[in-house]
Design a protein around this motif. Structure first.
Motif, PDB file in Angstrom:
ATOM      1  N   LEU A 259      40.418  53.241  28.602  1.00  0.00           N
ATOM      2  CA  LEU A 259      40.100  53.898  29.598  1.00  0.00           C
ATOM      3  C   LEU A 259      38.716  53.826  29.495  1.00  0.00           C
ATOM      4  O   LEU A 259      37.928  53.923  30.563  1.00  0.00           O
ATOM      5  CB  LEU A 259      40.541  55.429  29.840  1.00  0.00           C
ATOM      6  N   VAL A 260      38.027  53.935  28.348  1.00  0.00           N
ATOM      7  CA  VAL A 260      36.413  53.969  28.211  1.00  0.00           C
ATOM      8  C   VAL A 260      36.181  52.780  28.642  1.00  0.00           C
ATOM      9  O   VAL A 260      34.964  52.713  29.512  1.00  0.00           O
ATOM     10  CB  VAL A 260      36.184  54.151  26.441  1.00  0.00           C
ATOM     11  N   VAL A 261      36.537  51.508  28.474  1.00  0.00           N
ATOM     12  CA  VAL A 261      35.967  50.396  28.788  1.00  0.00           C
ATOM     13  C   VAL A 261      36.244  50.210  30.598  1.00  0.00           C
ATOM     14  O   VAL A 261      35.348  49.838  31.143  1.00  0.00           O
ATOM     15  CB  VAL A 261      36.884  48.988  28.185  1.00  0.00           C
TER      16      VAL A 261
ATOM     17  N   ARG B 189      38.730  44.534  39.186  1.00  0.00           N
ATOM     18  CA  ARG B 189      37.609  45.170  38.732  1.00  0.00           C
ATOM     19  C   ARG B 189      36.525  45.609  39.874  1.00  0.00           C
ATOM     20  O   ARG B 189      35.610  46.407  39.634  1.00  0.00           O
ATOM     21  CB  ARG B 189      36.510  44.369  37.955  1.00  0.00           C
ATOM     22  N   SER B 190      36.653  44.857  41.032  1.00  0.00           N
ATOM     23  CA  SER B 190      35.722  45.331  42.262  1.00  0.00           C
ATOM     24  C   SER B 190      35.999  46.749  42.822  1.00  0.00           C
ATOM     25  O   SER B 190      35.254  47.460  43.419  1.00  0.00           O
ATOM     26  CB  SER B 190      35.972  44.249  43.106  1.00  0.00           C
ATOM     27  N   GLN B 191      37.137  47.153  42.462  1.00  0.00           N
ATOM     28  CA  GLN B 191      37.681  48.738  42.839  1.00  0.00           C
ATOM     29  C   GLN B 191      36.854  49.553  42.309  1.00  0.00           C
ATOM     30  O   GLN B 191      36.572  49.457  40.964  1.00  0.00           O
ATOM     31  CB  GLN B 191      38.998  48.775  42.834  1.00  0.00           C
ATOM     32  N   ASN B 192      36.435  50.687  42.938  1.00  0.00           N
ATOM     33  CA  ASN B 192      35.737  51.679  42.414  1.00  0.00           C
ATOM     34  C   ASN B 192      36.866  52.788  41.607  1.00  0.00           C
ATOM     35  O   ASN B 192      37.944  52.617  41.468  1.00  0.00           O
ATOM     36  CB  ASN B 192      34.911  52.187  43.349  1.00  0.00           C
ATOM     37  N   GLY B 193      36.032  53.684  41.044  1.00  0.00           N
ATOM     38  CA  GLY B 193      36.817  54.914  40.327  1.00  0.00           C
ATOM     39  C   GLY B 193      37.639  55.554  41.245  1.00  0.00           C
ATOM     40  O   GLY B 193      38.715  55.971  40.745  1.00  0.00           O
TER      41      GLY B 193
ATOM     42  N   PHE C 179      37.912  59.332  36.027  1.00  0.00           N
ATOM     43  CA  PHE C 179      37.847  58.142  36.873  1.00  0.00           C
ATOM     44  C   PHE C 179      36.301  58.495  37.515  1.00  0.00           C
ATOM     45  O   PHE C 179      35.983  57.406  38.339  1.00  0.00           O
ATOM     46  CB  PHE C 179      38.903  57.888  37.862  1.00  0.00           C
ATOM     47  N   SER C 180      35.566  59.341  37.019  1.00  0.00           N
ATOM     48  CA  SER C 180      34.342  59.540  37.808  1.00  0.00           C
ATOM     49  C   SER C 180      34.391  59.540  39.313  1.00  0.00           C
ATOM     50  O   SER C 180      33.576  58.796  39.846  1.00  0.00           O
ATOM     51  CB  SER C 180      33.246  58.394  37.308  1.00  0.00           C
ATOM     52  N   CYS C 181      35.574  60.182  39.874  1.00  0.00           N
ATOM     53  CA  CYS C 181      35.609  60.186  41.297  1.00  0.00           C
ATOM     54  C   CYS C 181      35.129  61.368  42.056  1.00  0.00           C
ATOM     55  O   CYS C 181      35.693  62.586  41.641  1.00  0.00           O
ATOM     56  CB  CYS C 181      37.050  59.868  41.402  1.00  0.00           C
TER      57      CYS C 181
END
Length: 534
Positions: A11-13, A53-57, A120-122
């Protein structure tokens, strides 16, 4: 099955791939609290959920919520999603489209939602009743909207002195529940307003002269902190946080339950007197005379309106008396004026709030603006004259219903605000009686936004300038009437502003409710939007 240590590393990565970390609370701490909440964190194993990976948090969070809480999460592909976004009072809020909607069933669910948003920094928003006027106040574009509607339990203590109500209730739910007991609480005046926003922003009531505002009558808050902990906040347990929640808005946590002091309450003498424009000066006199004498009868309440409709100006006096006394003497200056329409009669409190709901319909474009002045006849007159001069500029706007709403913040109210350690609003009986301005405009077409917002800003600026020039200005802004172009929290005064920031730093050290919940009025010297349309 992936071990917790490996999950933490993954999750950190993932977070580093998604977005720059907004929240400094460690992933391990978040996951530990999620586990304590009963969440199966192994379902968060990103290696088993192929996500570009292009998806956001917020996309990742949406995916996680569907896995963890499938019956409590709405995403855009579901039919209920569109229905939900249409549930707000104003068009501006309805136009906001979140990435996902989460409907917690209990405070632990709320805790988990906040923790996952941090993970998820959302960015997120929280909806109680959804009655704020401007975009983003309780809904968020592309983020997580948390709907507290299922937190709708209501109960009464054995001695009947405290009513406990979940933050998902609207006020008429609470009034209906308490009516058979001959009781009520200090709360909203429109039936469908939610408990959450009204109370944390202050909360003027029909009974505020006698008991203070809604925030002054909360004996305990059940609160979800940014850490995920759920605490009871009262004058004994967390006195600084208890003080801050009394007017400090959404800056300290998510209130999931309000424990409210009850009072004996039966029917009210209530209704409206509508006057044609030829009687406007007499209405000003009646309102002024009421204001300077309001303390002589704390059971009285008056909301004085000037409205523009179908090309004419009307003055409307909304009168409420806290028992069934017919035509109480405190209102005689209003009843002596020849009224075009008179709706005064004995009503129950739920009936009164339903009547107010009719004049606050859903689905229109809305804007509220506010200011506070010394209570003088000259200030009242200037407000009315300025309103009548400016509003006609948008006379051709579709569905245009502008109103100037004036109320008294009496010394009875501000005296009540000092009980239980006081509130955060910065008002004092030494201020004397105050005039509270609320510009309440409704219209239908987005094409008219800029003109109408300019009119609202112009009226507000002119009345403030007049007040400052004549020594009548008070810097206080009532949060529940403020526009997105006004900085509310600094108006509580430098001492209270700094104290609120200190309380926030203590209980939310990573500033989750400043950074990840950006909507509404934050602990900043800036307004949510800085410049209204020219």
């Amino acid at each position: 099955m992936m071990g917790v240590a490996n999950l933490v590393a993954t999750l950190v990565v993932t977070a580093s791939l998604v977005t720059e970390a907004v929240v400094a609370q460690s992933t391990a701490d978040i996951l530990n609290q999620l586990q304590a909440n009963g969440v199966n964190i192994t379902l968060l194993n990103s290696t088993s959920t192929p996500t570009p990976r292009s998806q956001n948090g917020c996309s990742l969070l949406s995916y996680a919520l569907v896995k963890l809480f499938p019956t409590k999460t709405l995403i855009s592909s579901e039919s209920g999603f569109a229905n939900w976004t249409e549930s707000f009072w104003s068009q501006q809020q309805e136009e906001v489209t979140p990435q996902s909607i989460f409907k917690p069933a209990n405070p632990i669910d709320v805790s988990s939602a906040v923790l996952l948003a941090e993970l998820f920094s959302c960015p997120f928003a929280v909806k109680s009743g959804g009655h704020a006027a401007f975009s983003g106040a309780s809904n968020i574009q592309g983020g997580l909207s948390i709907d507290l509607g299922a937190l709708d339990s209501i109960s009464l203590s054995k001695d009947q002195t405290v009513a406990s109500a979940g933050a998902g209730n609207v006020w008429v739910d609470v009034y209906d529940y308490l009516e058979p007991y001959g009781l009520s609480v200090i709360g909203g005046r429109v039936s469908t307003i939610g408990l959450g926003g009204l109370t944390t922003g202050g909360g003027i009531s029909f009974f505020s002269q006698e008991y203070g505002w809604a925030c002054d009558n909360v004996v305990n808050y059940e609160l979800v902190l940014a850490s995920g902990l759920i605490i009871d906040v009262n004058q004994s347990s967390y006195p600084d946080l208890y003080w801050a929640l009394r007017g400090g808005g959404n800056n300290f946590g998510i209130v999931t339950r309000f424990d409210l002091s009850t009072h004996v309450q039966g029917s009210l003498w209530s209704g409206s007197l509508i006057y044609l424009s030829t009687y406007s000066d007499q209405a000003i006199d009646a309102f002024y005379n009421y204001g300077i004498n309001a303390a002589s009868d704390p059971k009285s309440a008056v909301i004085m309106n000037w409205a523009y409709t179908q090309g004419q100006f009307l003055a409307v006096a909304d009168l409420e008396y806290a028992n069934a006394t017919i035509n109480p003497p405190i209102f005689q200056n209003f009843t002596a004026i020849s009224a075009y329409e008179n709706t005064l009669e004995v009503r129950t409190l739920p009936e009164v709030t339903a009547m107010f709901q009719e004049s606050n319909p859903d689905g229109l474009r809305e804007s509220y603006w506010t200011a506070t002045f010394a209570f003088t006849k000259e200030m009242i007159t200037y407000c009315v004259e300025t309103f009548e001069t400016e509003v006609v500029r948008a006379a051709n706007a579709t569905g245009y219903l502008p109103a100037l709403v004036l109320q008294v913040i009496s010394t009875d109210m501000t005296t009540q605000m000092q009980k239980n350690g006081g509130n955060a609003l910065g008002l004092s009986p030494s201020d004397g009686n105050l005039l509270l301005l609320n510009l309440s405009f409704m219209w239908e077409d987005i094409a008219d936004d800029n003109l109408i917002l300019n009119i609202l800003g112009t009226i507000t600026s002119k009345t403030i300038a007049y007040a400052k020039a004549n020594g009548l200005y008070n810097e206080y802004l009532y949060m529940n009437y403020a526009s997105q172009y006004q900085a509310v929290i600094p108006s509580y005064g430098t001492t209270n502003f700094n104290k609120l920031k200190s309380v926030s730093a203590k209980y939310d050290p990573f500033q989750v409710f400043q950074k990840l919940q950006p909507g509404y009025f934050k602990l900043s010297t800036a307004a949510p939007n800085t410049t209204y349309p020219a």
